[in-house]
Design an enzyme around this catalytic site. Sequence first.
Site, PDB file in Angstrom:
ATOM      1  N   ALA A   1       0.817  -1.214   0.000  1.00 42.59           N
ATOM      2  CA  ALA A   1       0.000   0.000   0.000  1.00 42.59           C
ATOM      3  C   ALA A   1       0.853   1.267   0.000  1.00 42.59           C
ATOM      4  O   ALA A   1       0.447   2.289  -0.545  1.00 42.59           O
ATOM      5  CB  ALA A   1      -0.937  -0.001   1.194  1.00 42.59           C
ATOM      6  N   THR A   2       2.028   1.204   0.583  1.00 41.30           N
ATOM      7  CA  THR A   2       2.892   2.389   0.574  1.00 41.30           C
ATOM      8  C   THR A   2       3.210   2.780  -0.865  1.00 41.30           C
ATOM      9  O   THR A   2       3.090   3.950  -1.258  1.00 41.30           O
ATOM     10  CB  THR A   2       4.208   2.101   1.338  1.00 41.30           C
ATOM     11  OG1 THR A   2       3.881   1.777   2.682  1.00 41.30           O
ATOM     12  CG2 THR A   2       5.147   3.282   1.304  1.00 41.30           C
TER      13      THR A   2
ATOM     14  N   ASN B   1      -5.943   3.387  10.392  1.00 40.08           N
ATOM     15  CA  ASN B   1      -5.161   2.298  10.981  1.00 40.08           C
ATOM     16  C   ASN B   1      -4.984   2.415  12.490  1.00 40.08           C
ATOM     17  O   ASN B   1      -4.657   1.443  13.147  1.00 40.08           O
ATOM     18  CB  ASN B   1      -3.792   2.198  10.306  1.00 40.08           C
ATOM     19  CG  ASN B   1      -3.105   3.535  10.193  1.00 40.08           C
ATOM     20  OD1 ASN B   1      -3.636   4.466   9.574  1.00 40.08           O
ATOM     21  ND2 ASN B   1      -1.941   3.668  10.792  1.00 40.08           N
TER      22      ASN B   1
ATOM     23  N   SER C   1      -3.230  -3.643   0.384  1.00 37.15           N
ATOM     24  CA  SER C   1      -2.041  -4.309   0.913  1.00 37.15           C
ATOM     25  C   SER C   1      -2.378  -5.766   1.214  1.00 37.15           C
ATOM     26  O   SER C   1      -3.408  -6.057   1.813  1.00 37.15           O
ATOM     27  CB  SER C   1      -1.608  -3.595   2.199  1.00 37.15           C
ATOM     28  OG  SER C   1      -0.506  -4.253   2.760  1.00 37.15           O
TER      29      SER C   1
ATOM     30  N   HIS D   1      -0.558  -7.954   3.146  1.00 39.04           N
ATOM     31  CA  HIS D   1      -0.248  -8.500   4.474  1.00 39.04           C
ATOM     32  C   HIS D   1      -1.201  -8.054   5.574  1.00 39.04           C
ATOM     33  O   HIS D   1      -1.069  -8.467   6.720  1.00 39.04           O
ATOM     34  CB  HIS D   1       1.216  -8.217   4.859  1.00 39.04           C
ATOM     35  CG  HIS D   1       1.520  -6.797   5.205  1.00 39.04           C
ATOM     36  ND1 HIS D   1       1.582  -6.349   6.493  1.00 39.04           N
ATOM     37  CD2 HIS D   1       1.806  -5.730   4.427  1.00 39.04           C
ATOM     38  CE1 HIS D   1       1.899  -5.046   6.494  1.00 39.04           C
ATOM     39  NE2 HIS D   1       2.038  -4.663   5.250  1.00 39.04           N
TER      40      HIS D   1
ATOM     41  N   THR E   1       9.637  -7.381 -13.079  1.00 36.75           N
ATOM     42  CA  THR E   1       9.087  -8.739 -13.096  1.00 36.75           C
ATOM     43  C   THR E   1       8.266  -8.986 -11.846  1.00 36.75           C
ATOM     44  O   THR E   1       8.719  -8.702 -10.735  1.00 36.75           O
ATOM     45  CB  THR E   1      10.236  -9.769 -13.168  1.00 36.75           C
ATOM     46  OG1 THR E   1      10.986  -9.517 -14.355  1.00 36.75           O
ATOM     47  CG2 THR E   1       9.709 -11.194 -13.170  1.00 36.75           C
TER      48      THR E   1
ATOM     49  N   CYS F   1       4.724   5.224  20.194  1.00 34.19           N
ATOM     50  CA  CYS F   1       5.605   4.325  20.926  1.00 34.19           C
ATOM     51  C   CYS F   1       6.360   3.389  20.013  1.00 34.19           C
ATOM     52  O   CYS F   1       7.440   2.931  20.344  1.00 34.19           O
ATOM     53  CB  CYS F   1       4.795   3.445  21.855  1.00 34.19           C
ATOM     54  SG  CYS F   1       4.185   4.317  23.237  1.00 34.19           S
TER      55      CYS F   1
HETATM   56  C1  PLP Z   1      -3.734   2.815   6.293  1.00 36.47           C
HETATM   57  C2  PLP Z   1      -2.443   2.235   5.825  1.00 36.47           C
HETATM   58  N1  PLP Z   1      -1.901   2.652   4.670  1.00 36.47           N
HETATM   59  C3  PLP Z   1      -0.755   2.146   4.205  1.00 36.47           C
HETATM   60  C4  PLP Z   1      -0.062   1.186   4.884  1.00 36.47           C
HETATM   61  C5  PLP Z   1       1.216   0.652   4.312  1.00 36.47           C
HETATM   62  O1  PLP Z   1       1.002  -0.615   3.781  1.00 36.47           O
HETATM   63  P1  PLP Z   1       2.201  -1.527   3.260  1.00 36.47           P
HETATM   64  O2  PLP Z   1       2.826  -2.110   4.476  1.00 36.47           O
HETATM   65  O3  PLP Z   1       1.529  -2.562   2.413  1.00 36.47           O
HETATM   66  O4  PLP Z   1       3.118  -0.671   2.486  1.00 36.47           O
HETATM   67  C6  PLP Z   1      -0.581   0.725   6.089  1.00 36.47           C
HETATM   68  C7  PLP Z   1       0.145  -0.280   6.891  1.00 36.47           C
HETATM   69  O5  PLP Z   1       0.904   0.032   7.774  1.00 36.47           O
HETATM   70  C8  PLP Z   1      -1.788   1.258   6.571  1.00 36.47           C
HETATM   71  O6  PLP Z   1      -2.312   0.863   7.727  1.00 36.47           O
HETATM   72  S1  FES Z   2       2.574   6.510  25.179  1.00 36.04           S
HETATM   73 FE1  FES Z   2       3.215   8.392  24.436  1.00 36.04          FE
HETATM   74  S2  FES Z   2       4.918   8.026  23.227  1.00 36.04           S
HETATM   75 FE2  FES Z   2       4.230   6.130  23.853  1.00 36.04          FE
END
Ligand code: PLP
Ligand code: FES
Length: 507
Positions: free
Chosen positions: A176-177, A258, A306, A308, A346, A431
């Site tokens: 997804a990135t 996310n 994505s 995974h 590829t 974190c």
């Molecule tokens: C909302 C969202 N976009 C993009 C990504 C990136 O996905 P990928 O790990 O497939 O590059 C994530 C995963 O961390 C995601 O949660």
């Molecule tokens: S709880 Fe704030 S940085 Fe982790």
Amino acid sequence: MANIAPSVLRQASRLASKSAISSVSRSGARSLSRVAIQSNVPATRTYVTQSRPDNAQVQAETAIRLDKKEFEKAGLTVSGQDGSSGHVSPMADVLSQATMMDEGQRPIYLDMQATTPLDPRVLDAMLPFYTGVYGNPHSRTHAYGWESEKAVEDARQHIADLIGADPKEIIFTSGATESNNMSIKGVARFFGRSGKKKHIITSQTEHKCVLDSCRHLQDEGFEVTYLPVQSNGLIDLKLLEESIRPDTVLISIMAVNNEIGVIQPLAEIGKLCRAKKVFFHTDAAQAVGKLSLDVNEMNIDLMSISSHKIYGPKGIGACFVRRRPRVRLDPIISGGGQERGLRSGTLAPALVVGFGEACRIAKEEMEYDSKRIKFLSDRLLNGLLSMEHTQQNGDHEHFYPGCVNVSFAYVEGESLLMALKDIALSSGSACTSASLEPSYVLRALGNSDESAHSSIRFGIGRFTTEQEIDYVLKAVTQRVGFLRELSPLWELVQEGVDLNTIEWSQH
Ligand SMILES: Cc1ncc(COP(=O)(O)O)c(C=O)c1O
Ligand code: FES
């Protein structure tokens, strides 16, 4: 940060930086945070670190290096490394409680937004492509190529079926990135060339790869509107509409967040975009395979997916690129012209096949998975919210139940994570990254720093069990209680003191 001490220290130093008035100070302080809250009284403290006999020493040393500054900031001096002087961090007690695991047992996995385990059925589908079937799917002149190509095209069909697309509209990427980069930079650069389309709209709570792609475009002369969200994490459609300009080329709004799981109103955004003739891209990394999505019904022009996140292999994803009306974009990766010229290179048939199988299973089992996950989520959420001073972050209705984000007031999220070593969790972005900033997503919702720092994300998935949820509930309740017992603020709250009335003096 492999170790408990930094978070305790950070909490301590944050409290110390406020230099509490004497009514907060208690004699016979039991915890670092209490020492810190008395602050400015130079003190010598040692602490022990987490329990692994094999690398305890290493961890202790790391902790000293990482935290000396924090200690000093808090007005404390560091000495010793191993707790031998008899001062034991209260966290050691917590951690000893946290080893309810048997030796060698792995923590319960509740971090499904970070990634999901590979479904064994997916692995079965992939294996032949690591052994006998090794042809290059782009080889047109022999059977090795043809059999790989057939497998790739079958997989493409499964991905298309899951989102109501035509297989020709599916471009394989590394994840997804890459799909987000490709969509945002690609469309902007293609249409920006005319000089007439220079504006992009996105939201403040997007994934870093969307925000960062936009930042790069600003360096190239594009203008970006980062829409604020409401306190429930949802965008304001009226504000979105008002932000559209004659030179707006693209709106990029994610499907499911996310960190807090909120589901943005995709159909409404799509309708608006179509009416205003602006391309609509959605980062659906956390939504595909979990919610029913249809790119045509929702007027989506570009979608990032994505593998995974849906029990498929890592390192592969896709970008849906609409053909009618056609979306044009500049490719980021040039070369042999594979994938409609939009993404050369590829393909990796094993990954593609695994991804396809993951999508096939997701579609077939979506209803069943959704019901199970909702059941587990309700059980977890009801239990967590029955504790006092806890609150769910994000909209309570429009959210994906597999992502539950809760704030535990008077407990620092990172301390709690460390006290929950037997459960693999995340507190959102802060974190888990090098930054010590609280989550920008929670800040965008208007949460205070304290609330953002006290939040934990629970990610439930296909393989999560009821027993695991019950274990987690029990562990969280117990350890939040324990950490609160150590918190002077919590003690004040219990005594009925309104914390807002305390005057914090600065020395
Ligand atoms: C909302 C969202 N976009 C993009 C990504 C990136 O996905 P990928 O790990 O497939 O590059 C994530 C995963 O961390 C995601 O949660
Ligand atoms: S709880 Fe704030 S940085 Fe982790």
